[in-house]
Design an enzyme around this catalytic site. Sequence first.
Site: not given
Lengths: 90, 455
Positions: B382-384
């Site tokens: 997600n964040d990456v």
Amino acid sequence: MEDYILLGFVLILSIYLGLELISKVPSTLHTPLMSGANAISGIALVGALLLSVDSQLQTALAFLAVTFASINVFGGYLVTNRMLKMFKKK
Amino acid sequence: MDISVIQNIVYIFSSILFITGIKMLGREDTAVKGNFLSALAMLVAVLVTFINISDPLILVAGIGFGAAIGSLIALKVKMTSIPEMVALFNGFGGLATFLIAWSEFNSTPDNLFQHILIMTTVYIGGITFTGSLIAYGKLAEKIQIVKTSFITKLFTTIFYISLAFLVYSALVTPILATNFEFFTVLLVLTLIGGIGFVLPIGGGDMPVVISLLNSFSGIAAAFAGLLLLNNVLIVAGSLVGASGLILTIIMAKAMNRSIGNILFVGYASASSSNSAEEQGEVNPINVSDAYLILENASSVLIVPGYGMAVAQAQHVVRELGELLEENGTEVKYGIHPVAGRMPGHMNVLLAEANVSYDVLAEPEDVNPTMDSVDVAVVIGANDVVNPSATEEPGSPIYGMPIIEVHNAKTVFVLKRSMSSGFAGVQNPLFFKQNTRMLFGDAKDSIGGIVSEFKD
């Protein structure tokens, strides 16, 4: 005090050497490197063996230190080896 | 010749083996041998230490006991549980140095410097021990506690008190360090403080914490070496300290955050300014449509994240990759350095599933050619892959290097629900025109595509 200065010298040089040696490790090896380094920190085992055992408390402490350091050493090296064996190029 | 001279010569030999070993461990073709050399170095150092031990029985018993437990855990553990195992072993190393320094306190040290050294070693070893145990608990998902809860705050406060106590006793009034009651307070505070050090740090920041604790265990061993005037402890410990530090820095850089921010601030203070309302609607897709698109793709990039580990999907992912290759598709894996819960987590999982390591690429290798990728398949990451990191200066993760999947022609995002990632930041990727959401368990979804391929 001179002993400490000499050994402090060894400490600084070794850290510097370590930083130079491992600064460009590929990300594939991040986990094995960490796990392998973790096994090396089990060198505390040698320190634990050198403890004096004059009192009951000290004997207990030495025994526990040896035991836990050994878990670190054996577990660390075996897990690292298992992991590295999985890495292969086809 | 004096026995201690022989011992020291052998220690030098062992140190050389350690240095060569760790150097070889950092290269793919020599890593197995490097690990073996470092194990050999350990064996040599331990054996030569036994020369002048008068009563070795109980110590040999300890080694046998530890060897049995350690080997059992190492050989039984599933590869998916590697992060918590490394944390646990690391904690035991820390505990050993903690006990060593404690024992040295009882050998009535004769100068002030030794006292300060004992206290510092106790402190680093103790923090490593309980900190690693908490990291173990968090990674094994046995400890689920909120950062803002009272318990977390209490333990964190004790951590700061313990740190202040150490600095005060070591620097301001070192004479107190010889006092037994004072020392006992330090022992207890340290162990509780270690809990408070790691407790508030979130799961997504674990790669940094694990690397740092790894570094601490090495530094603790090196300090124990100073205490016992033993050079092999110093050399080996320093090497570990340095390698842990390097990993910590690499991880922090991959998140574009300072180490201090990760340890003491976290994402909570940087609450998102952007609200969800402007995001629009997502485009869901089902397994058969996903299959049709993949079948016609000529290049596919697979981007795994922690979700792949949770779903245990690495084996079906490898199977999908193989089927795609048989179909004439070029398949690559984009691995972000902080994807997962420890440095290199995704690499280990994919290696376990038999994915060749030369198809694993880093963000800077895949980003320049992203627009020629037909389908980027994001599996539980997600964040990456959050484009806010490059597009929204106000975002808490702005500046973090990401895998720019949003530049691919089509993006599949496999996700269980619409919840946001660890950083708590909305991900505009989900709402992009070229994004298709494949909801459900990653293992089932990929498994579905795989069986469509086989039919």
